[in-house]
Write a protein that holds these residues in place. Structure first.
Motif, PDB file in Angstrom:
ATOM      1  N   ASN A   1       8.509  11.813-109.048  1.00  8.68           N
ATOM      2  CA  ASN A   1       9.272  11.115-110.083  1.00  8.68           C
ATOM      3  C   ASN A   1      10.107  12.108-110.883  1.00  8.68           C
ATOM      4  O   ASN A   1       9.864  13.318-110.835  1.00  8.68           O
ATOM      5  CB  ASN A   1       8.324  10.366-111.019  1.00  8.68           C
ATOM      6  CG  ASN A   1       7.519   9.293-110.315  1.00  8.68           C
ATOM      7  OD1 ASN A   1       7.974   8.686-109.343  1.00  8.68           O
ATOM      8  ND2 ASN A   1       6.307   9.053-110.800  1.00  8.68           N
ATOM      9  N   SER A   2      11.073  11.591-111.614  1.00  4.58           N
ATOM     10  CA  SER A   2      11.939  12.427-112.458  1.00  4.58           C
ATOM     11  C   SER A   2      12.466  13.624-111.672  1.00  4.58           C
ATOM     12  O   SER A   2      12.413  14.769-112.148  1.00  4.58           O
ATOM     13  CB  SER A   2      11.174  12.901-113.702  1.00  4.58           C
ATOM     14  OG  SER A   2      10.691  11.813-114.441  1.00  4.58           O
ATOM     15  N   LEU A   3      12.982  13.356-110.506  1.00  3.83           N
ATOM     16  CA  LEU A   3      13.424  14.427-109.621  1.00  3.83           C
ATOM     17  C   LEU A   3      14.587  15.206-110.216  1.00  3.83           C
ATOM     18  O   LEU A   3      15.448  14.650-110.926  1.00  3.83           O
ATOM     19  CB  LEU A   3      13.802  13.853-108.256  1.00  3.83           C
ATOM     20  CG  LEU A   3      12.592  13.539-107.359  1.00  3.83           C
ATOM     21  CD1 LEU A   3      12.988  12.569-106.258  1.00  3.83           C
ATOM     22  CD2 LEU A   3      12.026  14.817-106.778  1.00  3.83           C
ATOM     23  N   LYS A   4      14.597  16.501-109.913  1.00  8.21           N
ATOM     24  CA  LYS A   4      15.632  17.417-110.393  1.00  8.21           C
ATOM     25  C   LYS A   4      16.326  18.055-109.194  1.00  8.21           C
ATOM     26  O   LYS A   4      15.722  18.160-108.119  1.00  8.21           O
ATOM     27  CB  LYS A   4      14.993  18.511-111.255  1.00  8.21           C
ATOM     28  CG  LYS A   4      14.187  17.999-112.430  1.00  8.21           C
ATOM     29  CD  LYS A   4      13.507  19.149-113.161  1.00  8.21           C
ATOM     30  CE  LYS A   4      12.678  18.647-114.334  1.00  8.21           C
ATOM     31  NZ  LYS A   4      12.020  19.775-115.058  1.00  8.21           N
ATOM     32  N   PRO A   5      17.557  18.517-109.375  1.00 12.25           N
ATOM     33  CA  PRO A   5      18.240  19.174-108.254  1.00 12.25           C
ATOM     34  C   PRO A   5      17.438  20.349-107.677  1.00 12.25           C
ATOM     35  O   PRO A   5      17.491  20.592-106.461  1.00 12.25           O
ATOM     36  CB  PRO A   5      19.554  19.640-108.877  1.00 12.25           C
ATOM     37  CG  PRO A   5      19.813  18.649-109.958  1.00 12.25           C
ATOM     38  CD  PRO A   5      18.453  18.321-110.515  1.00 12.25           C
ATOM     39  N   GLU A   6      16.678  21.045-108.503  1.00  7.31           N
ATOM     40  CA  GLU A   6      15.897  22.182-108.002  1.00  7.31           C
ATOM     41  C   GLU A   6      14.699  21.750-107.149  1.00  7.31           C
ATOM     42  O   GLU A   6      14.015  22.602-106.576  1.00  7.31           O
ATOM     43  CB  GLU A   6      15.423  23.072-109.156  1.00  7.31           C
ATOM     44  CG  GLU A   6      14.729  22.339-110.283  1.00  7.31           C
ATOM     45  CD  GLU A   6      15.679  22.005-111.430  1.00  7.31           C
ATOM     46  OE1 GLU A   6      16.839  21.592-111.160  1.00  7.31           O
ATOM     47  OE2 GLU A   6      15.252  22.144-112.592  1.00  7.31           O
ATOM     48  N   ASP A   7      14.438  20.458-107.062  1.00  8.29           N
ATOM     49  CA  ASP A   7      13.402  19.967-106.159  1.00  8.29           C
ATOM     50  C   ASP A   7      13.910  19.848-104.720  1.00  8.29           C
ATOM     51  O   ASP A   7      13.136  19.574-103.802  1.00  8.29           O
ATOM     52  CB  ASP A   7      12.900  18.584-106.613  1.00  8.29           C
ATOM     53  CG  ASP A   7      12.197  18.623-107.952  1.00  8.29           C
ATOM     54  OD1 ASP A   7      12.412  17.679-108.753  1.00  8.29           O
ATOM     55  OD2 ASP A   7      11.453  19.580-108.210  1.00  8.29           O
ATOM     56  N   THR A   8      15.180  20.063-104.527  1.00  2.00           N
ATOM     57  CA  THR A   8      15.787  19.936-103.204  1.00  2.00           C
ATOM     58  C   THR A   8      15.194  20.935-102.222  1.00  2.00           C
ATOM     59  O   THR A   8      14.960  22.091-102.564  1.00  2.00           O
ATOM     60  CB  THR A   8      17.305  20.143-103.307  1.00  2.00           C
ATOM     61  OG1 THR A   8      17.863  19.067-104.076  1.00  2.00           O
ATOM     62  CG2 THR A   8      17.953  20.166-101.930  1.00  2.00           C
ATOM     63  N   GLY A   9      14.953  20.484-100.995  1.00  2.00           N
ATOM     64  CA  GLY A   9      14.446  21.355 -99.947  1.00  2.00           C
ATOM     65  C   GLY A   9      13.851  20.543 -98.817  1.00  2.00           C
ATOM     66  O   GLY A   9      13.850  19.304 -98.862  1.00  2.00           O
ATOM     67  N   ILE A  10      13.369  21.253 -97.819  1.00  2.00           N
ATOM     68  CA  ILE A  10      12.620  20.598 -96.745  1.00  2.00           C
ATOM     69  C   ILE A  10      11.155  20.617 -97.154  1.00  2.00           C
ATOM     70  O   ILE A  10      10.597  21.682 -97.458  1.00  2.00           O
ATOM     71  CB  ILE A  10      12.819  21.309 -95.401  1.00  2.00           C
ATOM     72  CG1 ILE A  10      14.286  21.287 -95.005  1.00  2.00           C
ATOM     73  CG2 ILE A  10      11.967  20.637 -94.318  1.00  2.00           C
ATOM     74  CD1 ILE A  10      14.597  22.090 -93.756  1.00  2.00           C
ATOM     75  N   TYR A  11      10.536  19.459 -97.155  1.00  2.00           N
ATOM     76  CA  TYR A  11       9.132  19.345 -97.541  1.00  2.00           C
ATOM     77  C   TYR A  11       8.281  19.239 -96.276  1.00  2.00           C
ATOM     78  O   TYR A  11       8.462  18.333 -95.464  1.00  2.00           O
ATOM     79  CB  TYR A  11       8.922  18.134 -98.449  1.00  2.00           C
ATOM     80  CG  TYR A  11       9.365  18.390 -99.867  1.00  2.00           C
ATOM     81  CD1 TYR A  11      10.718  18.508-100.169  1.00  2.00           C
ATOM     82  CD2 TYR A  11       8.447  18.549-100.898  1.00  2.00           C
ATOM     83  CE1 TYR A  11      11.134  18.777-101.463  1.00  2.00           C
ATOM     84  CE2 TYR A  11       8.849  18.811-102.201  1.00  2.00           C
ATOM     85  CZ  TYR A  11      10.197  18.932-102.474  1.00  2.00           C
ATOM     86  OH  TYR A  11      10.615  19.201-103.753  1.00  2.00           O
ATOM     87  N   HIS A  12       7.389  20.197 -96.139  1.00  2.00           N
ATOM     88  CA  HIS A  12       6.494  20.242 -94.995  1.00  2.00           C
ATOM     89  C   HIS A  12       5.080  19.870 -95.427  1.00  2.00           C
ATOM     90  O   HIS A  12       4.571  20.408 -96.419  1.00  2.00           O
ATOM     91  CB  HIS A  12       6.442  21.642 -94.390  1.00  2.00           C
ATOM     92  CG  HIS A  12       7.715  22.107 -93.769  1.00  2.00           C
ATOM     93  ND1 HIS A  12       8.025  21.883 -92.443  1.00  2.00           N
ATOM     94  CD2 HIS A  12       8.760  22.780 -94.305  1.00  2.00           C
ATOM     95  CE1 HIS A  12       9.204  22.410 -92.181  1.00  2.00           C
ATOM     96  NE2 HIS A  12       9.678  22.955 -93.291  1.00  2.00           N
ATOM     97  N   CYS A  13       4.461  19.011 -94.670  1.00  2.00           N
ATOM     98  CA  CYS A  13       3.047  18.719 -94.833  1.00  2.00           C
ATOM     99  C   CYS A  13       2.270  19.717 -93.985  1.00  2.00           C
ATOM    100  O   CYS A  13       2.680  20.032 -92.858  1.00  2.00           O
ATOM    101  CB  CYS A  13       2.783  17.284 -94.371  1.00  2.00           C
ATOM    102  SG  CYS A  13       1.060  16.800 -94.362  1.00  2.00           S
ATOM    103  N   ALA A  14       1.176  20.227 -94.531  1.00  2.00           N
ATOM    104  CA  ALA A  14       0.369  21.197 -93.795  1.00  2.00           C
ATOM    105  C   ALA A  14      -1.112  20.943 -94.060  1.00  2.00           C
ATOM    106  O   ALA A  14      -1.476  20.466 -95.132  1.00  2.00           O
ATOM    107  CB  ALA A  14       0.738  22.616 -94.219  1.00  2.00           C
ATOM    108  N   ALA A  15      -1.937  21.284 -93.081  1.00  2.00           N
ATOM    109  CA  ALA A  15      -3.376  21.057 -93.202  1.00  2.00           C
ATOM    110  C   ALA A  15      -4.134  22.346 -92.939  1.00  2.00           C
ATOM    111  O   ALA A  15      -3.773  23.123 -92.046  1.00  2.00           O
ATOM    112  CB  ALA A  15      -3.835  19.971 -92.235  1.00  2.00           C
ATOM    113  N   SER A  16      -5.186  22.531 -93.721  1.00  2.00           N
ATOM    114  CA  SER A  16      -6.020  23.722 -93.594  1.00  2.00           C
ATOM    115  C   SER A  16      -7.469  23.313 -93.412  1.00  2.00           C
ATOM    116  O   SER A  16      -7.926  22.342 -94.015  1.00  2.00           O
ATOM    117  CB  SER A  16      -5.878  24.577 -94.854  1.00  2.00           C
ATOM    118  OG  SER A  16      -6.810  25.640 -94.851  1.00  2.00           O
TER     119      SER A  16
END
Length: 128
Positions: free
Chosen positions: A87-102
């Motif tokens: 929510n309340s997204l900002k331009p600096e939140d821009t990017g490729i979002y990867h899900c990862a599991a450990s």
């Protein structure tokens, strides 16, 4: 072998919201920690948030400071899915979002090298 598939990225104006989903298959009863990493061009992947995932146990979460109060990570065990509500997204939140599991579940790992399985990523673009 755990297989992760992300969905839900897109283009949104600043102040808007998106919900990302990470569907996992091949999950065993031993549990996993799932995290969302953001990657910007020319930069290292950064852990945005993570949630521990153990059957019949409560979960713990981590948020990087820049997203606290705006992003929420949650899990739905019955669907083996982790969500990231942004929510309340900002331009600096821009990017490729990867899900990862450990497979590390006794603590919340932070470094990319501690995560064993990765999704292909979903693009999030926030316009100003």
């Amino acid at each position: 072998q755990v297989h992760l598939v992300e969905s839900g990225g897109g283009l949104v104006q600043a102040g808007g919201s998106l919900r990302l989903s990470c569907a996992a298959s091949g999950v065993t009863d031993s549990g996993l920690t799932v995290g969302w990493f953001r990657q910007e061009p020319g930069k290292e992947r950064e852990l945005v948030t993570a949630i521990s995932w153990e059957n019949n146990k409560g979960s713990t979460t981590f948020y990087t400071d820049s997203v606290k109060g705006r992003f929420t990570i949650s899990r739905e065990n019955a669907k083996n899915t982790v969500y990231l509500q942004m929510n309340s997204l900002k331009p600096e939140d821009t990017g490729i979002y990867h899900c990862a599991a450990s497979t590390i579940t006794w603590t919340l790992p932070r470094m990319p090298g501690s995560f064993d399985f990765w999704g292909q990523g979903t693009q999030v673009t926030v316009s100003s």
